[in-house]
Design an enzyme around this catalytic site. Structure first.
Site, PDB file in Angstrom:
ATOM      1  N   ARG A  73      -1.886   2.713 -14.356  1.00  0.00           N
ATOM      2  CA  ARG A  73      -2.343   4.120 -13.708  1.00  0.00           C
ATOM      3  C   ARG A  73      -2.368   5.113 -14.762  1.00  0.00           C
ATOM      4  O   ARG A  73      -1.403   5.357 -15.296  1.00  0.00           O
ATOM      5  CB  ARG A  73      -1.615   4.363 -12.596  1.00  0.00           C
ATOM      6  N   ARG A 142       4.335  13.228 -10.552  1.00  0.00           N
ATOM      7  CA  ARG A 142       2.830  12.468 -10.814  1.00  0.00           C
ATOM      8  C   ARG A 142       1.764  13.239 -10.945  1.00  0.00           C
ATOM      9  O   ARG A 142       2.024  14.625 -11.303  1.00  0.00           O
ATOM     10  CB  ARG A 142       2.614  11.701  -9.411  1.00  0.00           C
ATOM     11  N   LYS A 209       9.891  10.060  -6.201  1.00  0.00           N
ATOM     12  CA  LYS A 209       8.298  10.520  -6.830  1.00  0.00           C
ATOM     13  C   LYS A 209       8.413  12.131  -6.480  1.00  0.00           C
ATOM     14  O   LYS A 209       9.254  12.535  -5.436  1.00  0.00           O
ATOM     15  CB  LYS A 209       7.237   9.760  -6.345  1.00  0.00           C
ATOM     16  N   LYS A 211       4.933  15.364  -6.119  1.00  0.00           N
ATOM     17  CA  LYS A 211       3.650  15.543  -6.130  1.00  0.00           C
ATOM     18  C   LYS A 211       3.425  16.783  -5.982  1.00  0.00           C
ATOM     19  O   LYS A 211       3.800  17.683  -4.803  1.00  0.00           O
ATOM     20  CB  LYS A 211       2.993  14.300  -4.984  1.00  0.00           C
ATOM     21  N   CYS A 430      -6.859   2.409   1.006  1.00  0.00           N
ATOM     22  CA  CYS A 430      -6.049   1.823  -0.267  1.00  0.00           C
ATOM     23  C   CYS A 430      -6.274   0.631  -0.905  1.00  0.00           C
ATOM     24  O   CYS A 430      -7.070  -0.285  -0.151  1.00  0.00           O
ATOM     25  CB  CYS A 430      -4.620   1.993   0.337  1.00  0.00           C
ATOM     26  N   CYS A 436      -1.706  -5.335  -4.144  1.00  0.00           N
ATOM     27  CA  CYS A 436      -0.679  -4.217  -4.043  1.00  0.00           C
ATOM     28  C   CYS A 436       0.659  -5.227  -3.441  1.00  0.00           C
ATOM     29  O   CYS A 436       0.593  -5.966  -2.302  1.00  0.00           O
ATOM     30  CB  CYS A 436      -0.985  -3.196  -2.877  1.00  0.00           C
ATOM     31  N   CYS A 475      -0.347  -0.728   4.396  1.00  0.00           N
ATOM     32  CA  CYS A 475       0.966  -0.594   5.186  1.00  0.00           C
ATOM     33  C   CYS A 475       1.155   0.990   5.472  1.00  0.00           C
ATOM     34  O   CYS A 475       0.529   1.484   5.241  1.00  0.00           O
ATOM     35  CB  CYS A 475       1.929  -1.360   4.151  1.00  0.00           C
ATOM     36  N   CYS A 479      -0.866   5.581   1.181  1.00  0.00           N
ATOM     37  CA  CYS A 479      -1.427   5.886   0.200  1.00  0.00           C
ATOM     38  C   CYS A 479      -2.838   6.593   0.304  1.00  0.00           C
ATOM     39  O   CYS A 479      -3.396   7.001  -0.492  1.00  0.00           O
ATOM     40  CB  CYS A 479      -1.762   4.811  -0.928  1.00  0.00           C
TER      41      CYS A 479
HETATM   42 FE1  SRM Z   1       0.780   5.014  -3.103  1.00  0.00          FE
HETATM   43  C1  SRM Z   1       3.258   2.776  -3.488  1.00  0.00           C
HETATM   44  C2  SRM Z   1      -1.176   2.651  -4.655  1.00  0.00           C
HETATM   45  C3  SRM Z   1      -1.441   7.343  -3.538  1.00  0.00           C
HETATM   46  C4  SRM Z   1       2.450   6.786  -1.026  1.00  0.00           C
HETATM   47  N1  SRM Z   1       0.793   3.327  -3.895  1.00  0.00           N
HETATM   48  C5  SRM Z   1       2.245   2.390  -3.990  1.00  0.00           C
HETATM   49  C6  SRM Z   1       2.038   1.104  -4.894  1.00  0.00           C
HETATM   50  C7  SRM Z   1       2.355   1.692  -6.427  1.00  0.00           C
HETATM   51  C8  SRM Z   1       2.688  -0.195  -4.305  1.00  0.00           C
HETATM   52  C9  SRM Z   1       4.154  -0.386  -5.213  1.00  0.00           C
HETATM   53  O1  SRM Z   1       5.131   0.721  -4.938  1.00  0.00           O
HETATM   54  O2  SRM Z   1       4.175  -1.645  -5.288  1.00  0.00           O
HETATM   55  C10 SRM Z   1       0.419   1.176  -4.599  1.00  0.00           C
HETATM   56  C11 SRM Z   1      -0.463   0.117  -5.799  1.00  0.00           C
HETATM   57  C12 SRM Z   1      -1.515  -0.899  -5.247  1.00  0.00           C
HETATM   58  C13 SRM Z   1      -2.403  -1.236  -6.129  1.00  0.00           C
HETATM   59  O3  SRM Z   1      -2.530  -2.467  -5.979  1.00  0.00           O
HETATM   60  O4  SRM Z   1      -3.176  -0.701  -6.825  1.00  0.00           O
HETATM   61  C14 SRM Z   1      -0.122   2.243  -4.335  1.00  0.00           C
HETATM   62  N2  SRM Z   1      -0.772   5.367  -3.898  1.00  0.00           N
HETATM   63  C15 SRM Z   1      -1.698   4.147  -4.509  1.00  0.00           C
HETATM   64  C16 SRM Z   1      -3.196   4.670  -4.703  1.00  0.00           C
HETATM   65  C17 SRM Z   1      -3.869   3.844  -5.960  1.00  0.00           C
HETATM   66  C18 SRM Z   1      -3.761   4.429  -3.376  1.00  0.00           C
HETATM   67  C19 SRM Z   1      -5.571   4.688  -3.670  1.00  0.00           C
HETATM   68  O5  SRM Z   1      -6.057   4.222  -2.698  1.00  0.00           O
HETATM   69  O6  SRM Z   1      -6.021   5.204  -4.357  1.00  0.00           O
HETATM   70  C20 SRM Z   1      -2.950   6.085  -5.007  1.00  0.00           C
HETATM   71  C21 SRM Z   1      -2.674   6.506  -6.436  1.00  0.00           C
HETATM   72  C22 SRM Z   1      -2.284   7.848  -6.764  1.00  0.00           C
HETATM   73  C23 SRM Z   1      -2.330   8.349  -7.907  1.00  0.00           C
HETATM   74  O7  SRM Z   1      -3.230   8.040  -8.792  1.00  0.00           O
HETATM   75  O8  SRM Z   1      -0.985   8.656  -8.475  1.00  0.00           O
HETATM   76  C24 SRM Z   1      -1.752   6.370  -4.098  1.00  0.00           C
HETATM   77  N3  SRM Z   1       0.589   6.969  -2.428  1.00  0.00           N
HETATM   78  C25 SRM Z   1      -0.360   7.703  -2.585  1.00  0.00           C
HETATM   79  C26 SRM Z   1      -0.408   8.592  -1.733  1.00  0.00           C
HETATM   80  C27 SRM Z   1      -1.415   9.684  -1.239  1.00  0.00           C
HETATM   81  C28 SRM Z   1      -1.344  11.088  -2.222  1.00  0.00           C
HETATM   82  O9  SRM Z   1      -0.380  11.095  -3.111  1.00  0.00           O
HETATM   83  O10 SRM Z   1      -2.081  11.900  -1.966  1.00  0.00           O
HETATM   84  C29 SRM Z   1       0.862   8.621  -0.959  1.00  0.00           C
HETATM   85  C30 SRM Z   1       1.253   9.343   0.233  1.00  0.00           C
HETATM   86  C31 SRM Z   1       1.972  10.704  -0.061  1.00  0.00           C
HETATM   87  C32 SRM Z   1       3.492  10.826  -0.176  1.00  0.00           C
HETATM   88  O11 SRM Z   1       3.560  10.546  -1.446  1.00  0.00           O
HETATM   89  O12 SRM Z   1       4.119  10.838   0.577  1.00  0.00           O
HETATM   90  C33 SRM Z   1       1.471   7.305  -1.331  1.00  0.00           C
HETATM   91  N4  SRM Z   1       2.557   4.881  -2.491  1.00  0.00           N
HETATM   92  C34 SRM Z   1       3.285   5.765  -1.374  1.00  0.00           C
HETATM   93  C35 SRM Z   1       4.515   5.248  -1.151  1.00  0.00           C
HETATM   94  C36 SRM Z   1       5.428   5.737   0.017  1.00  0.00           C
HETATM   95  C37 SRM Z   1       6.256   6.798  -0.698  1.00  0.00           C
HETATM   96  C38 SRM Z   1       7.529   7.252   0.358  1.00  0.00           C
HETATM   97  O13 SRM Z   1       7.620   8.621   0.088  1.00  0.00           O
HETATM   98  O14 SRM Z   1       7.986   6.533   1.221  1.00  0.00           O
HETATM   99  C39 SRM Z   1       4.792   4.176  -1.678  1.00  0.00           C
HETATM  100  C40 SRM Z   1       6.127   3.080  -1.837  1.00  0.00           C
HETATM  101  C41 SRM Z   1       7.058   3.523  -2.687  1.00  0.00           C
HETATM  102  O15 SRM Z   1       6.949   4.612  -3.477  1.00  0.00           O
HETATM  103  O16 SRM Z   1       7.990   2.745  -2.819  1.00  0.00           O
HETATM  104  C42 SRM Z   1       3.659   3.809  -2.639  1.00  0.00           C
HETATM  105 FE1  SF4 Z   2      -0.043  -0.864  -0.880  1.00  0.00          FE
HETATM  106 FE2  SF4 Z   2       0.513   0.369   1.328  1.00  0.00          FE
HETATM  107 FE3  SF4 Z   2      -0.246   1.991  -0.573  1.00  0.00          FE
HETATM  108 FE4  SF4 Z   2      -1.747   0.498   0.608  1.00  0.00          FE
HETATM  109  S1  SF4 Z   2      -0.572   1.918   1.674  1.00  0.00           S
HETATM  110  S2  SF4 Z   2      -1.507   0.723  -1.569  1.00  0.00           S
HETATM  111  S3  SF4 Z   2      -0.881  -1.386   1.254  1.00  0.00           S
HETATM  112  S4  SF4 Z   2       1.682   0.684  -0.865  1.00  0.00           S
END
Ligand code: SRM
Ligand code: SF4
Length: 567
Positions: A73, A142, A209, A211, A430, A436, A475, A479
């Site tokens: 990323r 981030r 993290k 943001k 997502c 993922c 899930c 995201c």
């Molecule tokens: Fe996310 C984890 C993809 C935005 C909340 N996110 C992941 C991971 C890295 C899975 C992992 O940890 O093994 C995913 C990778 C999937 C893949 O196959 O590529 C993933 N997140 C994404 C992306 C690519 C989704 C998308 O459709 O674009 C976004 C990348 C953003 C970036 O460029 O940095 C992405 N993730 C978000 C957002 C939205 C936002 O930030 O605006 C959220 C919700 C906001 C927040 O953070 O509260 C988000 N991602 C999470 C979480 C839950 C965090 C938590 O507080 O519980 C995880 C799980 C974790 O971190 O353990 C996670």
């Molecule tokens: Fe993966 Fe869940 Fe984030 Fe979708 S919402 S990219 S399934 S961690």
């Protein structure tokens, strides 16, 4: 003797890892150099995240054999991609990844399907393109989001510049990233370096993290209230006078764990722009010092603020900063999302916003977005901006270039106007399966087909032009920011989703759980009665999400859910 009730809880495993390798190097360089090693160790996997790299496997083929692969990323503040960088990324996707580029919901690019052998060359190529992946993931700040749409205000460029300055100020200072990925040398740390303490983050970085997003009202395209830290630009007499600060937003939760919940940020107050970096560091260090290092599911700033209270947070922050916030200034958001098609910029040039379904830039038999973009960028060299809704904007197009650009896109079956139904254009999903590791259900691969079914239902009800914000995730981590959508599907298990309803178009209100374990085949049957009733009883101009809260939920109460739900 300490009673079991008062004994401090043990720190998480990640805290020990950071403490023991504060340069965040682990044994990454050694494993990278070892051609026989098919994967990095579990400990190194945690360090890799700080370098913008995720180790996973292809979940489609997992049952047969585990094929390790990497997701990388970028860190692209405000989603800005100069033309040369885009061309480099396009090359990188073809040479080292799965020939697609994935625009993320935080305005960055992801490369998927990278093998261990290709990882080193890919990282080198990204850095050679004057880009970086450092701190795109990990327990750090981030990618900083900033409103990308050029026409909304003459101050967009200034606010983008502020986002870049904040991003730069919060980058961790470890040398390991450069040594491993750019110089390609094995790390030989001195004793002093082994005990490195990052000047901002300390030895153990953040508990989790962090943001940040910059919004320019009236467009809440960055979903500012879902960020740990938000800056809402206050523009008076065409001048940026300062920012309203928001803090404590975040969406991640776990099914069945009421201690985890999505939360919209609180509005803290107003401050002038010269305090921007101090305020950013102030909020980040409150998270650093008070976030829960004993439980990673409970380690976000939102829980600190929810549990200690807003007044505590404000006092703590003001004490650190040595000044008090003024009352928040007036602002109004009217909507989220992007403004599609061609539009005139304030400088007389044009910008073009293209819908990229679920952010995937690819070529198929019927649609060649990747090839078309490459041709347009090579020939006309527009700046590209990635949007928080996974779309892209070509900026600074001269009036006389528009027709030729339209033709290139048309030749590759890409529309530049009327790019889809309003509801499809307002949808995001997502990546979920197969990349993922946390996905419980499909999202990106299922969402286009589901949108076709929803379009069919809207046509059946004579509201084909209705715009409803629909978001889908595999899930509950959130995201694609599902908990802000008017309709959201959150993966519960294979082919099963939690259905959430009632977000608003301004993206200031959380939706609520309506139905659990809804099978994908039953989604339309579930939506039909409520959409039918919506058509019958909506007020003039009323949106579906608002109608759900005003009318449907009054007659059919939703499932009570979040401990922190303030609605
Ligand atoms: Fe996310 C984890 C993809 C935005 C909340 N996110 C992941 C991971 C890295 C899975 C992992 O940890 O093994 C995913 C990778 C999937 C893949 O196959 O590529 C993933 N997140 C994404 C992306 C690519 C989704 C998308 O459709 O674009 C976004 C990348 C953003 C970036 O460029 O940095 C992405 N993730 C978000 C957002 C939205 C936002 O930030 O605006 C959220 C919700 C906001 C927040 O953070 O509260 C988000 N991602 C999470 C979480 C839950 C965090 C938590 O507080 O519980 C995880 C799980 C974790 O971190 O353990 C996670
Ligand atoms: Fe993966 Fe869940 Fe984030 Fe979708 S919402 S990219 S399934 S961690």
């Amino acid at each position: 003797m300490i009673s079991s009730q008062t004994a401090p809880k043990p720190l998480t495993r990640n805290e020990g890892l950071k403490e023991n390798s504060p340069m965040l190097a682990g044994t990454i360089a050694q494993t990278l150099a070892d051609a026989a090693a098919e994967r990095f160790s579990d400990d190194d996997y945690e360090f890799l995240k700080f370098h913008g790299i995720y180790q996973g496997d292809d979940r489609d083929t997992r049952k047969v054999a585990k094929h390790y692969q990497y997701m990388i990323r970028g860190r692209l503040p405000g989603g800005i991609v100069p033309p040369d960088q885009y061309i480099a990324f396009d090359d990188i996707a073809c040479r080292f990844a799965n020939k697609t580029l994935r625009i993320t919901t935080r305005q960055s690019f992801q490369f998927h399907g990278v093998t261990k052998t290709a990882l080193g060359p890919l990282m080198k190529a990204i850095n050679a393109a004057m880009a970086t992946t450092i701190a795109a993931c990990g327990d750090v700040n981030r990618n900083v989001m900033a409103a990308p749409t050029p026409a909304t205000s003459p101050l967009v460029d200034l606010i983008q510049q502020h986002a870049k300055e904040v991003s730069d100020a919060l980058v961790p200072k470890t040398k390991a990233y450069h040594q491993i990925w750019v110089e390609g040398v094995e790390l030989k740390l001195t004793e002093e370096e082994k005990n490195f303490v990052d000047p901002l983050y300390g030895k153990t970085y953040l508990p989790r993290k962090f943001k940040i997003a910059f919004a320019i009202p009236p467009l809440n395209d960055v979903d500012v209230f879902t960020n740990d830290l938000g800056f809402i630009a206050i523009i008076e007499n065409e001048k940026l006078v300062g920012y309203n600060l928001t803090a404590g937003g975040g969406l991640g939760m776990s099914h069945g764990n009421v201690q985890t919940y999505p939360r919209v940020a609180d509005l803290i107050g107003f401050f002038p722009t010269d305090k921007l970096i101090d305020v950013s560091k102030g909020v980040l260090t409150v998270h650093r010092d008070f976030g829960d290092r004993t439980n990673r599911k409970h380690a976000r700033l939102k829980y600190v603020i929810e549990e200690r209270g807003l007044e505590w947070f404000r006092n703590e922050l003001e004490t650190r900063l040595g000044f008090k916030f003024a009352p928040a200034r007036a602002y109004k958001f009217s909507r989220q999302g992007d403004i599609y098609g061609w539009h005139k910029q304030l400088d007389g040039n044009y910008f073009l916003t293209l819908f990229v379904e679920n952010g995937r830039i690819k070529d198929t038999d019927t649609y060649q977005l990747k090839t078309a973009l490459r041709r347009v960028v090579e020939q006309f060299r527009p700046e590209m901006r990635l949007t928080p809704s996974q779309n892209l904007i070509l900026v600074g197009v001269k009036p006389e270039q528009r027709d030729a650009i339209d033709k290139i896109f048309a030749d590759h079956h890409i529309k530049t106007e009327k790019q889809g139904s309003n509801t499809r254009l307002a949808s995001i999903a997502c990546p979920a399966l197969p990349t993922c590791g946390l996905a419980l259900a499909e999202a990106e691969r299922f969402s286009p087909e589901l949108m076709t079914r929803i379009e069919g239902l809207l046509t059946e009800l004579n509201i084909a032009d209705e715009e409803i914000v629909v978001r889908m995730t595999g899930c509950p981590n959130g995201c694609a920011r599902p908990y802000m959508a008017e309709i959201a599907f959150v993966g519960r298990g294979p082919g099963k989703y939690q259905l959430y309803l009632g977000g608003n178009v301004e993206s200031t209100r959380l939706n609520q759980l309506w139905k659990e374990n809804l099978k994908d085949a039953d989604i339309i049957a579930e939506l039909r009665p409520m959409l039918t009733r919506f058509v019958e009883t909506r007020q003039i101009g009323e949106r579906f999400g608002d109608w759900i809260v005003r009318s449907w939920f009054q007659e059919h109460p939703p499932v009570p859910r979040f401990a922190g739900d303030k609605i």
